[in-house]
Design a protein around this motif. Structure first.
Motif, mmCIF file in Angstrom:
data_model
loop_
_atom_site.group_PDB
_atom_site.id
_atom_site.type_symbol
_atom_site.label_atom_id
_atom_site.label_comp_id
_atom_site.label_asym_id
_atom_site.label_seq_id
_atom_site.Cartn_x
_atom_site.Cartn_y
_atom_site.Cartn_z
ATOM 1 N N PHE A 1 0.809 -1.210 0.000
ATOM 2 C CA PHE A 1 0.000 0.000 0.000
ATOM 3 C C PHE A 1 0.845 1.263 0.000
ATOM 4 C CE2 PHE A 1 -2.059 3.434 2.378
ATOM 5 C CZ PHE A 1 -3.116 3.690 1.532
ATOM 6 N N VAL B 1 -8.563 7.083 4.536
ATOM 7 C CA VAL B 1 -9.962 6.631 4.512
ATOM 8 C C VAL B 1 -10.743 7.377 3.430
ATOM 9 C CG1 VAL B 1 -12.112 6.570 5.815
ATOM 10 C CG2 VAL B 1 -9.981 5.924 6.931
ATOM 11 N N GLY C 1 -9.978 6.068 0.182
ATOM 12 C CA GLY C 1 -10.702 4.825 -0.063
ATOM 13 C C GLY C 1 -12.038 5.082 -0.745
ATOM 14 N N TYR C 2 -12.738 6.116 -0.290
ATOM 15 C CA TYR C 2 -14.000 6.494 -0.935
ATOM 16 C C TYR C 2 -13.749 6.923 -2.380
ATOM 17 C CZ TYR C 2 -16.867 6.438 3.329
ATOM 18 O OH TYR C 2 -17.571 6.049 4.443
ATOM 19 N N LEU D 1 -11.476 -2.431 -8.509
ATOM 20 C CA LEU D 1 -11.069 -2.847 -7.160
ATOM 21 C C LEU D 1 -10.720 -4.325 -7.096
ATOM 22 C CD1 LEU D 1 -13.609 -0.899 -4.927
ATOM 23 C CD2 LEU D 1 -11.306 -0.256 -5.612
#
Length: 583
Positions: A218, A339, A342-343, A362
């Protein structure tokens, strides 16, 4: 047709420099500009410099105020970000590539393909882009590069050909852009308009490339995204102090669309939870407001479920629209920003039908390859990949000019690799597709713990059928001389090859292999040295390599070229051990 060489005019006007022609330095207007009836600006600050009254449309003269003041009325975050360093080298004189039928095809594709248009998705926007591109060669080359990138995706049977075209054209576009004196953009707003469009189109290209490369972890993915973010947000350097002037000009339709989005609030509830939670994690008031603005922009994207072109435009523009304080959170890798990202990637997934976002699926974001030591049974496949990946290298076809000599080379490479794999200490790794278990990429290196008895080009390869030994010997002498000159006898890793089969390029296999070798070097606390083609320099810089030397040799041109010879050049690069492992 190739242009004639000319001597540089160091004190010439900016227009002649931009057009790469010799200026006679006559003031206030040189002969070239007078003949063509063009404005003739000279660099600001030079004695006797002058600016044509028609071009004197600076922010101060127009009463638009300073950069921070003029940006406030737009709703954008008024900021000035340094335009990122885009190319490592100054352009070689007369380096402009010859226009050919491929370039004509790419231009026609940009003008006619309805799916090609930059996601403002209006004919007006495309016409405006072309008007500016015909004035500025750097913008025209970037448009051709983006067109080639689209064809590399839409025509999978010719993917490698168009991908290489995209790389070459983008490299030349960046070189042309970086060759311009910064004062050129301050002469008038008309000089900033094509630069603004250039950074926007470049951002689309960079986002496409970022999404098409898979990382093994990541932190690497986040690092690639931050790199893209800086590149795309270079647009602010072109806007600083010129917001109102550009908004009221030809770019008004584009600006009005952006302002309308920035000032709107989402109607749905997709981001409601994260919007509330962001205010409870201890961030200061300004940072919370910046994060919520980024979240509101995301909610608008989620609301656009019925208008795919509108949604695509917003997905591509989100990185530019988010406030600077939120960008700082992303750069720091703060969990709150991750976060929200992520959206954003979920939103990218919803827009995956757009060609530049198609790889944001994804289901495929995880590692697609495993890194392992190959077996001797893989030697033939490694040789096959070697020739397929190196096919675009002109030196290969000079050294092995006939189909028979290439067959002989592949047979030699298979035997040579099999011999390497019999030695447990040899430096060879491969990437295998997790679904098919097929080898798709390999890396070879030498080091104190993985020595190579003799450099490939200077061994028995010289006696391979059809080989032109003089070009092997010449290359070896130059490469070894450059290494000795720049690195001496200091112990190091030497990365010899990282090759990926064309059918698997762009999926991150080469990146994973390169990082694996760098990790080994870091563990041994040793630097890594390599010779890179000019096209790959920027890629290696992302791994922390720095250019320290170069060498070049004259080689015959390939069949069909108008020139009898060409110059082949490689750049010597080094990466020192990661600071985290040096004590």
């Amino acid at each position: 047709m190739m242009r004639r060489r000319h001597k540089k005019s160091r004190k010439g006007c900016l227009e002649c420099k931009r057009r790469h022609i010799k200026c006679d330095e006559t003031r206030p207007r040189c002969i070239n500009c007078a003949t063509a009836e063009r404005a003739c600006p000279y660099p600001i600050g030079e004695e006797g410099s002058g600016t044509s009254p028609a071009e004197d449309v600076s922010p101060t003269a127009s009463g638009s105020g300073s950069g921070s003041g003029s940006g406030a009325g737009l709703g954008y975050a008024p900021e000035s970000e340094a335009f990122p360093e885009l190319a490592p080298f100054a352009p070689a004189e007369d380096s402009t590539p010859v226009a050919n039928m491929v370039h004509a095809e790419l231009l026609y594709h940009f003008l006619t393909d309805p799916h090609m248009v930059y996601p403002v998705a209006t004919v007006i926007a495309r016409d405006l882009v072309m008007q500016q591109a015909l004035r500025e060669p750097y913008l025209l080359h970037q448009i051709l590069a983006l067109s080639a990138r689209h064809l590399s995706i839409s025509r999978p049977e010719s993917s490698l050909f168009y991908y290489n075209q995209a790389v070459q054209l983008q490299t030349h576009a960046l070189t042309l852009f970086n060759s311009l004196d910064p004062s050129y953009f301050s002469i008038s707003v008309s000089h900033r308009m094509p630069a603004f469009i250039f950074s926007a189109v470049l951002g689309v290209h960079a986002l496409c490339d970022m999404l098409s490369h898979r990382e093994a972890d990541f932190s690497s993915t986040l690092g690639r995204y931050v790199g893209y973010l800086h590149l795309h947000r270079g647009i602010y350097q072109m806007m600083d102090g010129y917001w109102e002037l550009m908004r009221d000009g030809e770019l008004k339709p584009i600006f009005d669309t952006g302002v309308q989005w920035y000032e709107s609030t989402g109607k749905g509830s997709h981001c409601e939870d994260i919007r509330e939670r962001i205010g409870t994690v201890g961030l200061d008031k300004e940072t919370v407001e910046a994060a919520r603005k980024a979240i509101d922009l995301l909610q608008c994207i989620f609301d656009d479920q019925t208008d795919s072109s509108h949604r695509t435009h917003r997905l591509v523009s989100w990185a530019v629209m988010i406030p600077k304080d939120f960008v700082k959170l992303i750069e720091a890798g703060r969990p709150e920003a991750v976060v929200v990202l992520g959206y954003y990637f979920v939103a990218l997934h919803l827009g995956r039908n757009a060609w530049m976002l198609g790889d944001a699926d994804l289901e495929t974001m995880g590692p697609a390859f495993t890194i392992a030591r190959p077996t001797t049974a893989d030697a033939g496949r490694i040789a096959e990949i070697h020739l397929a990946a190196m096919d675009s290298n002109p030196l290969l076809h000079v050294q092995f000019p006939t189909p028979e000599s290439l067959v002989a080379l592949q047979e030699f490479l298979a035997r040579y690799t099999a011999g390497q794999l019999e030695e447990p200490a040899s430096g060879v790794l491969v990437a295998r597709d997790v679904e098919t278990d097929e080898v798709v990429s390999f890396a070879k290196w030498e080091s104190p713990s993985h020595p190579e008895a003799v450099k490939l080009e200077s061994g028995d390869l010289q006696y391979s059928e059809g080989c032109r030994r003089e070009f092997l010997d010449g290359y070896v002498a130059l490469a070894e001389g450059a290494k000795k000159r720049s690195f001496g006898d200091k112990p190091c890793y030497r990365l010899s090859f990282v090759c990926t089969h064309p059918a698997s390029q762009g999926r991150g296999a080469g990146t994973m292999l390169t990082r694996a070798v760098l990790d080994l070097a870091d563990a041994d606390r040793l630097p890594v040295y390599l010779e890179s083609t000019e096209e790959a320099v920027d890629m290696y810089k992302k791994f922390g390599f720095e250019a320290i030397d170069s060498f070049e040799m004259e080689i015959p041109s390939r069949a069909g070229s108008e020139m009898p010879s060409a110059v082949y050049r490689e750049v010597c690069m080094v990466r020192n051990p990661s600071p985290s492992v040096v004590r």
